[in-house]
Design a protein around this motif. Structure first.
Motif, PDB file in Angstrom:
ATOM      1  N   ALA A 274       0.833  -1.207   0.000  1.00  0.00           N
ATOM      2  CA  ALA A 274       0.000   0.000   0.000  1.00  0.00           C
ATOM      3  C   ALA A 274       0.864   1.252   0.000  1.00  0.00           C
ATOM      4  N   LEU A 275       1.939   1.259   0.798  1.00  0.00           N
ATOM      5  CA  LEU A 275       2.833   2.415   0.824  1.00  0.00           C
ATOM      6  C   LEU A 275       3.449   2.648  -0.548  1.00  0.00           C
ATOM      7  N   ALA A 276       3.875   1.571  -1.218  1.00  0.00           N
ATOM      8  CA  ALA A 276       4.460   1.699  -2.552  1.00  0.00           C
ATOM      9  C   ALA A 276       3.474   2.319  -3.528  1.00  0.00           C
ATOM     10  N   ALA A 277       2.195   1.974  -3.392  1.00  0.00           N
ATOM     11  CA  ALA A 277       1.175   2.573  -4.255  1.00  0.00           C
ATOM     12  C   ALA A 277       0.942   4.041  -3.897  1.00  0.00           C
ATOM     13  N   LEU A 278       0.840   4.341  -2.607  1.00  0.00           N
ATOM     14  CA  LEU A 278       0.509   5.702  -2.178  1.00  0.00           C
ATOM     15  C   LEU A 278       1.544   6.716  -2.639  1.00  0.00           C
ATOM     16  N   VAL A 279       2.828   6.363  -2.595  1.00  0.00           N
ATOM     17  CA  VAL A 279       3.851   7.333  -2.999  1.00  0.00           C
ATOM     18  C   VAL A 279       3.901   7.514  -4.511  1.00  0.00           C
ATOM     19  N   ARG A 280       3.150   6.682  -5.244  1.00  0.00           N
ATOM     20  CA  ARG A 280       3.053   6.835  -6.699  1.00  0.00           C
ATOM     21  C   ARG A 280       1.763   7.523  -7.125  1.00  0.00           C
ATOM     22  N   HIS A 281       0.936   7.921  -6.174  1.00  0.00           N
ATOM     23  CA  HIS A 281      -0.343   8.551  -6.522  1.00  0.00           C
ATOM     24  C   HIS A 281      -0.085   9.735  -7.459  1.00  0.00           C
ATOM     25  N   PRO A 282      -0.809   9.816  -8.570  1.00  0.00           N
ATOM     26  CA  PRO A 282      -0.572  10.907  -9.529  1.00  0.00           C
ATOM     27  C   PRO A 282      -0.668  12.294  -8.917  1.00  0.00           C
ATOM     28  N   ASN A 283      -1.470  12.443  -7.838  1.00  0.00           N
ATOM     29  CA  ASN A 283      -1.619  13.752  -7.205  1.00  0.00           C
ATOM     30  C   ASN A 283      -0.872  13.851  -5.884  1.00  0.00           C
ATOM     31  N   GLY A 284       0.044  12.940  -5.637  1.00  0.00           N
ATOM     32  CA  GLY A 284       0.867  13.040  -4.440  1.00  0.00           C
ATOM     33  C   GLY A 284       0.467  12.167  -3.281  1.00  0.00           C
ATOM     34  N   GLY A 285      -0.698  11.543  -3.322  1.00  0.00           N
ATOM     35  CA  GLY A 285      -1.093  10.628  -2.262  1.00  0.00           C
ATOM     36  C   GLY A 285      -1.613  11.336  -1.025  1.00  0.00           C
ATOM     37  N   ASP A 286      -2.180  10.560  -0.108  1.00  0.00           N
ATOM     38  CA  ASP A 286      -2.721  11.071   1.141  1.00  0.00           C
ATOM     39  C   ASP A 286      -1.588  11.168   2.156  1.00  0.00           C
ATOM     40  N   PRO A 287      -1.184  12.381   2.563  1.00  0.00           N
ATOM     41  CA  PRO A 287      -0.044  12.518   3.468  1.00  0.00           C
ATOM     42  C   PRO A 287      -0.218  11.779   4.786  1.00  0.00           C
ATOM     43  N   ALA A 288      -1.422  11.797   5.346  1.00  0.00           N
ATOM     44  CA  ALA A 288      -1.642  11.133   6.629  1.00  0.00           C
ATOM     45  C   ALA A 288      -1.460   9.623   6.509  1.00  0.00           C
ATOM     46  N   LEU A 289      -1.962   9.036   5.424  1.00  0.00           N
ATOM     47  CA  LEU A 289      -1.809   7.592   5.228  1.00  0.00           C
ATOM     48  C   LEU A 289      -0.345   7.213   4.989  1.00  0.00           C
ATOM     49  N   ILE A 290       0.351   8.014   4.204  1.00  0.00           N
ATOM     50  CA  ILE A 290       1.764   7.736   3.950  1.00  0.00           C
ATOM     51  C   ILE A 290       2.554   7.788   5.251  1.00  0.00           C
ATOM     52  N   ALA A 291       2.344   8.831   6.028  1.00  0.00           N
ATOM     53  CA  ALA A 291       3.077   8.972   7.294  1.00  0.00           C
ATOM     54  C   ALA A 291       2.770   7.827   8.245  1.00  0.00           C
ATOM     55  N   ALA A 292       1.481   7.476   8.353  1.00  0.00           N
ATOM     56  CA  ALA A 292       1.094   6.392   9.263  1.00  0.00           C
ATOM     57  C   ALA A 292       1.681   5.064   8.818  1.00  0.00           C
ATOM     58  N   ALA A 293       1.707   4.825   7.502  1.00  0.00           N
ATOM     59  CA  ALA A 293       2.263   3.572   6.987  1.00  0.00           C
ATOM     60  C   ALA A 293       3.756   3.486   7.267  1.00  0.00           C
ATOM     61  N   VAL A 294       4.480   4.574   7.020  1.00  0.00           N
ATOM     62  CA  VAL A 294       5.924   4.570   7.284  1.00  0.00           C
ATOM     63  C   VAL A 294       6.198   4.357   8.768  1.00  0.00           C
ATOM     64  N   GLN A 295       5.470   5.053   9.616  1.00  0.00           N
ATOM     65  CA  GLN A 295       5.678   4.902  11.058  1.00  0.00           C
ATOM     66  C   GLN A 295       5.417   3.472  11.512  1.00  0.00           C
ATOM     67  N   ARG A 296       4.352   2.885  10.996  1.00  0.00           N
ATOM     68  CA  ARG A 296       4.021   1.508  11.396  1.00  0.00           C
ATOM     69  C   ARG A 296       5.094   0.534  10.933  1.00  0.00           C
ATOM     70  N   ILE A 297       5.559   0.681   9.716  1.00  0.00           N
ATOM     71  CA  ILE A 297       6.588  -0.218   9.192  1.00  0.00           C
ATOM     72  C   ILE A 297       7.880  -0.075   9.984  1.00  0.00           C
ATOM     73  N   VAL A 298       8.291   1.158  10.243  1.00  0.00           N
ATOM     74  CA  VAL A 298       9.543   1.385  10.978  1.00  0.00           C
ATOM     75  C   VAL A 298       9.454   0.823  12.392  1.00  0.00           C
ATOM     76  N   SER A 299       8.332   1.064  13.047  1.00  0.00           N
ATOM     77  CA  SER A 299       8.209   0.650  14.452  1.00  0.00           C
ATOM     78  C   SER A 299       8.023  -0.856  14.624  1.00  0.00           C
ATOM     79  N   SER A 300       7.609  -1.571  13.576  1.00  0.00           N
ATOM     80  CA  SER A 300       7.317  -3.001  13.717  1.00  0.00           C
ATOM     81  C   SER A 300       8.445  -3.900  13.215  1.00  0.00           C
ATOM     82  N   GLN A 301       9.564  -3.317  12.797  1.00  0.00           N
ATOM     83  CA  GLN A 301      10.692  -4.143  12.363  1.00  0.00           C
ATOM     84  C   GLN A 301      11.351  -4.827  13.555  1.00  0.00           C
ATOM     85  N   SER A 302      11.714  -6.090  13.380  1.00  0.00           N
ATOM     86  CA  SER A 302      12.426  -6.821  14.421  1.00  0.00           C
ATOM     87  C   SER A 302      13.885  -6.387  14.460  1.00  0.00           C
TER      88      SER A 302
END
Length: 436
Positions: A274-302
């Motif tokens: 989903a993050l890979a799709a959002l950063v390719r959005h033709p109009n720039g994507g939803d900033p809140a969703l992008i930020a939340a996705a990045v934060q979740r991915i970073v915080s959940s890495q082992s």
């Protein structure tokens, strides 16, 4: 507001690449790579290609690049049979090349510019294998005449566009994907016309944007718009996996009198796709969703550099690393950020990038500094105009109170009017003087 420290994103990437450094396996002298179970010592082409790709995505040269490319070249099938020559089998496909492996290798070779040299696999032959094994309906299965699947069709297209955007196979594959949408949601699921999932919709949107066909076909643009609309409404950034955690299906083929059958399982962590799709959005994507996705991915890495397996298994799999690295590198490469930046997504669909000394300053303080600087700039530009307005206001009040005569009031305006004229003359002369 949501903050993302870009340094933390790079720390995630470093941990995962360290994991790949530790799990490289030699297959023979001068040959080696990775297997999808990273603790195993028998390399496979799929895992080897995505591990290599992980380094290249962040502009790093893998220490084992030469041996790994030699391994991929060794595993490429060369045959007089046009249906199999040029492809790559997985370790469990009885030597039969499959799209699941071939598309990953070809995408690596194309995007990594690894197509030249005697030690590299034959990228052109791999490309030809994908085109030759496209089904008549425009989609792709594991190979020709296997049922077309949404995920595999998008995989094939992502590989082909790295080699040749203008191939007619790309256009027919896109058409198949548009026909495969869920009629109700106009998004994509595991099966053609099946219920939509975040995983499949995200992966297809990434594929469609990369195909660049939308620039010539408005109906593709509309399909992309509808797909993102559905994704924005259904993405849960608090979880790594949606309902489509594992996609399993049987593959069979007849070789003479012998029938070979095996099961393929594709792991689907939905959030990185989903993050890979959002950063390719033709109009720039939803900033809140992008930020939340990045934060979740970073915080959940082992701590060992991976994320949880989609199937819940305890072992370390390349598929619990690669999709996340792919998405994080997309985030880094497709946004105007640097390695030490602090990025804040604002509620107004704006992005604030704090750099150097500003990283530790609060957003409120930066806003005050910006407002103060803007006010000073306005005063420097329009100080004479402001003086004239204040003179007018004061003169009107004093005249009404009969403290000042009208003639005196008009005389008092002469100086600020002169200053305004000088101010405007100076302002208009500055551009022309800079241009000389």
């Amino acid at each position: 507001m949501r903050d993302v420290q870009i340094a933390e994103v790079y720390e995630c990437i470093d941990k995962s690449l360290d994991l790949f450094d530790r799990t490289y396996s030699s297959a023979a002298p001068g040959l080696g790579g990775w297997y999808h179970r990273l603790e195993a010592t028998v390399p496979g082409p799929s895992a080897t290609s995505v591990a290599l790709h992980s380094y290249l995505l962040v502009n790093r040269i893998p220490a084992r690049l030469t041996e790994s490319l030699a391994f991929l070249k060794f595993r490429q099938v060369i045959s007089s049979d046009a249906l199999i020559t040029g492809g790559w089998p997985v370790n469990t496909s009885a030597g039969r090349p499959v799209l699941e492996a071939t598309s990953l290798v070809v995408r690596l070779l194309g995007s990594g510019h690894l197509m030249m040299g005697s030690g590299a696999p034959d990228a052109a032959l791999g490309y030809k294998w994908i085109v030759t094994n496209q089904n008549p309906d425009g989609g792709w299965g594991s190979f020709l005449d296997q049922p077309s699947r949404v995920w595999l069709t998008a995989m094939a297209l992502r590989a082909l566009v790295e080699m040749n955007l203008n191939d007619i196979s790309v256009a027919s594959g896109v058409e198949w994907l548009l026909r495969a949408r869920d009629p109700q949601s106009l998004a994509w699921g595991e099966q053609p016309n099946g219920p939509a999932t975040v995983t499949h919709t995200s992966f297809v949107l990434t594929c469609l944007v990369e195909s660049r066909i939308g620039g010539h076909h408005p109906y593709v643009v509309e399909a992309i718009r509808k797909g993102f609309e559905w994704l924005h409404g259904h993405l849960d950034t608090s979880v790594l996996h949606d309902s489509a955690r594992v996609e399993s299906y049987n593959v069979s083929y007849v070789d003479g009198e012998r029938t070979s059958t095996w099961q393929n399982s594709v792991w689907h962590p939905s959030l990185p796709y989903a993050l890979a799709a959002l950063v390719r959005h033709p109009n720039g994507g939803d900033p809140a969703l992008i930020a939340a996705a990045v934060q979740r991915i970073v915080s959940s890495q082992s701590s060992d550099g991976r994320w949880t397996n989609a199937d819940g298994a305890a072992g370390i799999s390349v598929w619990s690393v690669w999709p996340y690295l792919d998405a994080l590198s997309d985030f880094v490469q497709k946004t105007p950020i640097r390695g030490t930046d602090r990025v804040t997504w604002l509620p107004t669909n704006s992005i604030l990038i704090r750099r150097n000394g500003d990283r530790s300053i609060s957003v409120a303080r930066l806003a005050w500094r910006f407002s103060s600087a803007r006010l000073r700039a306005l005063l420097q530009r329009y100080w004479a105009t402001l003086l004239l307005l204040l003179t007018l206001l004061a003169g009107v009040v004093l005249t009404l109170l009969k403290i000042l005569e009208a003639q005196e009031f008009l005389f008092a305006l002469a100086l600020p009017i002169t200053l305004v004229a000088i101010q405007e003359l100076l302002a208009r002369s500055r551009p022309s003087s800079r241009g000389q």
